[in-house]
Enzyme design. Structure first.
Site, PDB file in Angstrom:
ATOM      1  N   CYS A   7       0.823  -1.210   0.000  1.00 51.37           N
ATOM      2  CA  CYS A   7       0.000   0.000   0.000  1.00 51.37           C
ATOM      3  C   CYS A   7       0.858   1.262   0.000  1.00 51.37           C
ATOM      4  CB  CYS A   7      -0.939   0.001   1.196  1.00 51.37           C
ATOM      5  SG  CYS A   7      -1.913   1.501   1.305  1.00 51.37           S
TER       6      CYS A   7
ATOM      7  N   CYS B 102      -1.602   1.776  -2.946  1.00 51.38           N
ATOM      8  CA  CYS B 102      -2.575   2.860  -2.731  1.00 51.38           C
ATOM      9  C   CYS B 102      -1.957   4.257  -2.663  1.00 51.38           C
ATOM     10  CB  CYS B 102      -3.340   2.652  -1.427  1.00 51.38           C
ATOM     11  SG  CYS B 102      -3.332   0.993  -0.776  1.00 51.38           S
TER      12      CYS B 102
ATOM     13  N   LYS C  48      -0.147   5.438  -5.882  1.00 52.96           N
ATOM     14  CA  LYS C  48      -1.227   5.485  -6.880  1.00 52.96           C
ATOM     15  C   LYS C  48      -2.034   6.769  -6.737  1.00 52.96           C
ATOM     16  CE  LYS C  48      -5.052   4.375  -5.834  1.00 52.96           C
ATOM     17  NZ  LYS C  48      -5.561   3.022  -5.682  1.00 52.96           N
TER      18      LYS C  48
ATOM     19  N   TYR D 228      -9.558  -3.151 -10.708  1.00 48.79           N
ATOM     20  CA  TYR D 228      -9.188  -1.904 -10.034  1.00 48.79           C
ATOM     21  C   TYR D 228      -7.905  -1.305 -10.608  1.00 48.79           C
ATOM     22  CZ  TYR D 228     -11.711  -2.647  -5.461  1.00 48.79           C
ATOM     23  OH  TYR D 228     -12.602  -2.795  -4.445  1.00 48.79           O
TER      24      TYR D 228
ATOM     25  N   GLU E 178      -7.511   2.088 -12.952  1.00 49.18           N
ATOM     26  CA  GLU E 178      -6.879   3.245 -12.314  1.00 49.18           C
ATOM     27  C   GLU E 178      -5.672   3.730 -13.112  1.00 49.18           C
ATOM     28  OE1 GLU E 178      -8.238   2.618  -7.663  1.00 49.18           O
ATOM     29  OE2 GLU E 178      -6.229   2.001  -8.229  1.00 49.18           O
TER      30      GLU E 178
ATOM     31  N   HIS F  57     -26.030  22.389   0.607  1.00 53.63           N
ATOM     32  CA  HIS F  57     -26.178  22.979  -0.710  1.00 53.63           C
ATOM     33  C   HIS F  57     -25.153  24.081  -0.942  1.00 53.63           C
ATOM     34  CE1 HIS F  57     -28.340  23.963  -4.351  1.00 53.63           C
ATOM     35  NE2 HIS F  57     -28.309  25.245  -4.015  1.00 53.63           N
TER      36      HIS F  57
ATOM     37  N   GLU G 167     -25.650  16.168  -2.080  1.00 49.70           N
ATOM     38  CA  GLU G 167     -27.004  16.458  -1.604  1.00 49.70           C
ATOM     39  C   GLU G 167     -28.053  15.648  -2.371  1.00 49.70           C
ATOM     40  OE1 GLU G 167     -28.719  20.453  -2.491  1.00 49.70           O
ATOM     41  OE2 GLU G 167     -26.892  20.789  -3.631  1.00 49.70           O
TER      42      GLU G 167
END
Ligand code: NDP
Length: 458
Positions: free
Chosen positions: A43, A48, A51, A181, A185, A439, A444
C-alpha cells in the site's frame, strides 16, 4: 515470558503486520517483525499511496482544461515531467516508510531486515543469516503479489503495478491488460498524463463485481479521456523490437507499445514461506485459510491481510491485524466484521461504493427499490467539461433499509467513507430523506432523491 525468544513474530511489515506488531507490543508482548523489502508494504510503497499521488498528478490535466471556463488563461500548454513526479513520489514514500520504522521502534518492536520463513509451529528462520527465532505466536502478513496472465510468449517484457511507478521513461504508448481496479486506475492516470492508452480485457466491460450502471459510467468516462478499449481481447505474444514492444492480439491484429502493464489480479504471497511444512492449510488459490479470529489450523500461527484473500484492501488488513493483537495479547475477543466495507476506485471520475449492487440485491432480496440519478456537476457548467455524476441507492423494498449506495463522480471515495457509516448503522431510505441537504454539493442528491427509478419484485 514463556521460554520463547519472542511472544510474537510477524512476517511482513505491511499495513496488517505493522498494526498487529504495534498493538501487541502495547499490550506488553515482546514482538519482532521481519521485512525483506521496504517497511510499509504494498500500500505504502507500490500501491494505494503512490497510486493516489499519481491520480492527483493526472487530474491537473482536467483542472488546466477546466480553468479557461472560469476566466483563467494559462501562459502556454502545460508541460508534464514524469521524472519529477517519480522523484517527488519517491521522497514521500521514503518519508512514510521511515515513519513506519519509527512507529515500530517507539512501540518497542524489533525490526529484522530479512526474509523470514516458517520452519515449525513456533519457529521461523531468517534467510539472510540463517538465524532461527522461536515465537509463541507467528503472524503471517506477507500480502500478495501481481499475478501476470495469460502466460504468453514474451510476457517477461511486460510490467506489473510493481514496476509501473518507477519507469525510467514515460510510456507514450501504453497497453493495459485487465479490467479490474488496478487496470482502470492506471489507464485513467496515464491517459490524463498524455499517454495513448489501449486497454484490453477478456470480459465485455470493466470492473466485474461492481454495479453495472457504474461500470458503464467508468468505461464511458475513460473512453472519453481517450482510452481505446478492446473487450474480449487479450495479448497472445509480446516481442521486443527496436521500435518498442510489438503485441499480437487475440482475434488478429497487432500494435506496438512502449510498455505493457499487466494487471490481471494478485496472488497471496505464500510461496516458499514454509507454511506447508508447518502444516498450515492453504486454499486452492494459495491463500492461508483462517477463521474469524485470523487463526490458521495451527493454533500458534495466524494470518491477516491479502495473504488470506478475504477482502484485499488495506483498511481491512489493518483491522484484522488490530483485532488479532487485541484478542491474542490484549485479553479481548474481537472478530472483524467484513460486511458493508466501503471502497473506492480512483479513476477520474472516482467510483465510491458500499454495500450491495443492484444485481447483488436482486439476487438476495424479494423486493428491491432503486433510486438513481445522473447529472452534470455544477463545475462542468462553466468549464464545459463532459463530466457526469451518477448515483444509485439500492433499497430493500420490504424494510426500507438501504442495502447499497454507488456514486461515480468527483470525490466519490470521500462520500463512500461517510455513506459507509450510514449503511453500517442500518439506515433506511427514510433516514436518508430525513437528512437535510448541504447545498450546493453533488452529495445532496443522495438525500433529495424522492422518485423511485425502478422496483424489482421476485
Ligand atoms: P482485480 O481482481 O480487480 O482484476 C483482475 C482483472 O484481471 C480482471 O479484469 C480479470 O478479468 C482479469 N483476469 C484475471 N485472471 C485473468 C486471466 N487468467 N486472463 C485474463 N484476464 C484475467 O485485480 P487487480 O489486479 O486489479 O487488483 C488486485 C486487488 O487489489 C483488487 O481486487 C483489490 O482488492 C486491490 N486493489 C484495490 C484498489 C482500491 O481499493 N482502489 C486499487 C487497486 C487494487 P475478469 O473481470 O474477466 O475476471
Amino acid at each position: 515470558m514463556s521460554g520463547f525468544d519472542v511472544d510474537l513474530f510477524v512476517i511482513g511489515a505491511g499495513s496488517g503486520g505493522v498494526r498487529a506488531a504495534r498493538i501487541a507490543a502495547s499490550h506488553g508482548a515482546k514482538a519482532m517483525v521481519a521485512e525483506e523489502f521496504r517497511l510499509g508494504g504494498t500500500c505504502v510503497i507500490r500501491g494505494c499511496v503512490p497510486k493516489k499521488l499519481y491520480v492527483y498528478a493526472s487530474r491537473f490535466a482536467d483542472d488546466f482544461a477546466d480553468a479557461a471556463g472560469f476566466g483563467w488563461t494559462l501562459p502556454s500548454p502545460p508541460v508534464f515531467d514524469w521524472s519529477r513526479l517519480v522523484a517527488a513520489k519517491e521522497k514521500e514514500i521514503t518519508r512514510l516508510s521511515g515513519i513506519y520504522g519509527q512507529t515500530l521502534e517507539r512501540a518497542g518492536v524489533a525490526i529484522v531486515r530479512s526474509r523470514a520463513e516458517v520452519v515449525g509451529p513456533n519457529r521461523v528462520r531468517l534467510t539472510n543469516d540463517g538465524r532461527e527465532i522461536s515465537a509463541k505466536t507467528i503472524l503471517v502478513a506477507t500480502g500478495g503479489a501481481p499475478a501476470l496472465e495469460p502466460a504468453i510468449p514474451g510476457l517477461e517484457h511486460a510490467i506489473s503495478s510493481n514496476e509501473v511507478f518507477d519507469l525510467p521513461d514515460f510510456p507514450r504508448r501504453l497497453l493495459v491488460v485487465g479490467g479490474g481496479y488496478i487496470a482502470v486506475e492506471f489507464a485513467s492516470v496515464f491517459a490524463r498524463l498524455g499517454a495513448k492508452v489501449t486497454q484490453v480485457m477478456r470480459a465485455d466491460n470493466v470492473l466485474r463485481g461492481f454495479d453495472d450502471d457504474m461500470r458503464a459510467g467508468v468505461r464511458d468516462a475513460l473512453a472519453h479521456a481517450g482510452v481505446d478499449f478492446r473487450f474480449g481481447v487479450l495479448p497472445t505474444a509480446i516481442e521486443k523490437t527496436a521500435g518498442g514492444l510489438r503485441v499480437a492480439l487475440s482475434g488478429g491484429g497487432e500494435a506496438v507499445f512502449d510498455q505493457v502493464l499487466v494487471a490481471t489480479g494478485r496472488r497471496p504471497h505464500t510461496r516458499g514461506l514454509g507454511l506447508e511444512s508447518a502444516g498450515v492449510a492453504l486454499d486452492a488459490a494459495g491463500a492461508v485459510k483462517v477463521d474469524g479470529y485470523s487463526r490458521t489450523n495451527v493454533p500458534s500461527i495466524y494470518a491477516v491481510g491479502d495473504v488470506t484473500n478475504r477482502i484485499n484492501l488495506t483498511p481491512v488488513a489493518i483491522r484484522e491485524g488490530h483485532a488479532f493483537a487485541d484478542t491474542v495479547f490484549g485479553g479481548k475477543d474481537i472478530r472483524v466484521d467484513h460486511s458493508n466495507v466501503p471502497s473506492a476506485v480512483f479513476t477520474t471520475p472516482e467510483l465510491g461504493t458500499v454495500g450491495l449492487t443492484e444485481a447483488g440485491a436482486r439476487a438476495k432480496f424479494d423486493v428491491v427499490d432503486i433510486y438513481s440519478t445522473g447529472f452534470r456537476p455544477m463545475k462542468a457548467t462553466l468549464s464545459g467539461s463532459a463530466e457526469r455524476v451518477a448515483m444509485k441507492i439500492v433499497v430493500d423494498g420490504q424494510t426500507d433499509r438501504v442495502l447499497g449506495v454507488h456514486v461515480l463522480g468527483h470525490e466519490a471515495g470521500e462520500m463512500a467513507q461517510l455513506l459507509g457509516i450510514a449503511v453500517k448503522m442500518g439506515a433506511t431510505k427514510a433516514d436518508f430523506d430525513a437528512t437535510m441537504a448541504v447545498h450546493p454539493t453533488a452529495a445532496e442528491e443522495l438525500v433529495t432523491l424522492r422518485t423511485r427509478s425502478a422496483r424489482h419484485e421476485k
